[in-house]
Design a protein around this motif. Structure first.
Motif, PDB file in Angstrom:
ATOM      1  N   LYS A 151       0.842  -1.355   0.036  1.00 56.18           N
ATOM      2  CA  LYS A 151      -0.020  -0.059  -0.001  1.00 56.18           C
ATOM      3  C   LYS A 151       0.844   1.218  -0.117  1.00 56.18           C
ATOM      4  CE  LYS A 151      -4.401   1.415   2.020  1.00 56.18           C
ATOM      5  NZ  LYS A 151      -5.200   0.998   1.336  1.00 56.18           N
ATOM      6  N   ALA A 152       1.923   1.064   0.646  1.00 60.53           N
ATOM      7  CA  ALA A 152       3.019   2.311   0.935  1.00 60.53           C
ATOM      8  C   ALA A 152       3.440   2.636  -0.553  1.00 60.53           C
ATOM      9  CB  ALA A 152       3.971   2.136   1.899  1.00 60.53           C
ATOM     10  N   LYS A 153       3.417   1.559  -1.499  1.00 59.63           N
ATOM     11  CA  LYS A 153       4.083   1.742  -2.771  1.00 59.63           C
ATOM     12  C   LYS A 153       3.032   2.120  -3.787  1.00 59.63           C
ATOM     13  CE  LYS A 153       7.573   1.151  -3.967  1.00 59.63           C
ATOM     14  NZ  LYS A 153       8.614  -0.001  -4.497  1.00 59.63           N
ATOM     15  N   GLY A 154       2.095   2.248  -3.163  1.00 61.43           N
ATOM     16  CA  GLY A 154       0.681   2.644  -4.197  1.00 61.43           C
ATOM     17  C   GLY A 154      -0.289   1.700  -5.077  1.00 61.43           C
ATOM     18  N   ALA A 155       0.072   0.415  -4.459  1.00 59.94           N
ATOM     19  CA  ALA A 155      -0.723  -0.709  -4.886  1.00 59.94           C
ATOM     20  C   ALA A 155      -2.118  -0.728  -3.995  1.00 59.94           C
ATOM     21  CB  ALA A 155       0.146  -2.135  -4.547  1.00 59.94           C
ATOM     22  N   LYS A 156      -3.251  -1.469  -4.694  1.00 61.58           N
ATOM     23  CA  LYS A 156      -4.209  -1.482  -4.104  1.00 61.58           C
ATOM     24  C   LYS A 156      -4.389  -2.834  -3.298  1.00 61.58           C
ATOM     25  CE  LYS A 156      -7.418   1.159  -6.823  1.00 61.58           C
ATOM     26  NZ  LYS A 156      -8.728   1.100  -7.673  1.00 61.58           N
TER      27      LYS A 156
END
Length: 213
Positions: A151-156
């Protein structure tokens, strides 16, 4: 032709999570069509489920997925005599985080074994990717930490859990809560759910192809 609506006709017990299953399908189709990938993780039987899902997505599932003439030509131009071009299939990019044994065991020994999935998720995940986090209780620590890292890397985050949802429910963009509490019963529902997801994703991305013999 596979229609996910038909799935719920024969699986009335999963009507409570119909909206989340369809939302997960839509999110995965969108990600794959936009060139993103799927990361997967779980423990024990759920780790095997992660492998199973990847296997259904990375090759033909209900239908064969032959390469296009352009794809075949690129293989032949690269040195294939037609053998590879006529046997490879189209697939969808998946990474199962229980793999990469060397790096995982090194990280477990040198740093912290509970964060092995998180380490990989943080390295692999990119904006627009999806992490499918599988935990029958929703409380598996290593799976939860992987979700935080992705999530921190922008993934859902899509979670596949049991009736309670556990900690994963609160960090997930989409939480599929199988309506059971006993581990083996949750796992049986998970199989039905992810087969429906894989079949409907295949249909939407590749269309209705030749059925396997």
């Amino acid at each position: 032709m596979y229609k996910i609506e038909d799935f719920f006709t024969s699986h009335n017990e999963l009507l409570t999570c119909k909206s989340s299953i369809i939302a997960a399908k839509d999110a995965l189709v969108f990600a794959f069509k936009n060139g993103n990938k799927l990361l997967l993780c779980g423990n024990g039987g759920s780790a095997c489920d992660a492998e199973h899902i990847a296997g259904e997505l990375m090759k033909g599932f209900l239908h064969q997925r032959p390469l296009s003439e352009e794809q075949k030509h690129s293989l032949i131009s690269a040195g294939d005599n037609g053998y590879i071009a006529n046997k490879l299939q189209n697939g969808l990019p998946c990474i199962v985080l229980s793999g990469l044994l060397g790096a995982s065991t090194a990280f477990a020994n040198d740093v912290d074994p509970i964060l092995c999935y998180a380490q990989q998720a943080f390295v692999y995940a990119e904006k627009g990717d999806i992490l499918l986090a599988i935990s029958t209780s929703g409380n598996a620590e290593n799976v939860y930490h992987a979700a935080v890292a992705a999530k921190a890397k922008g993934a859902k985050i899509i979670s596949l859990t049991g009736k309670d949802g556990g900690r994963l429910k609160y960090i997930s963009d989409i939480a599929i809560l199988a309506p059971e509490t006993e581990t083996w019963k949750v796992q049986e529902l998970h199989i039905a759910i992810y087969h429906a997801l894989c079949a409907s994703i295949e249909e939407e991305i590749f269309g209705h192809g030749t059925v396997w013999n």
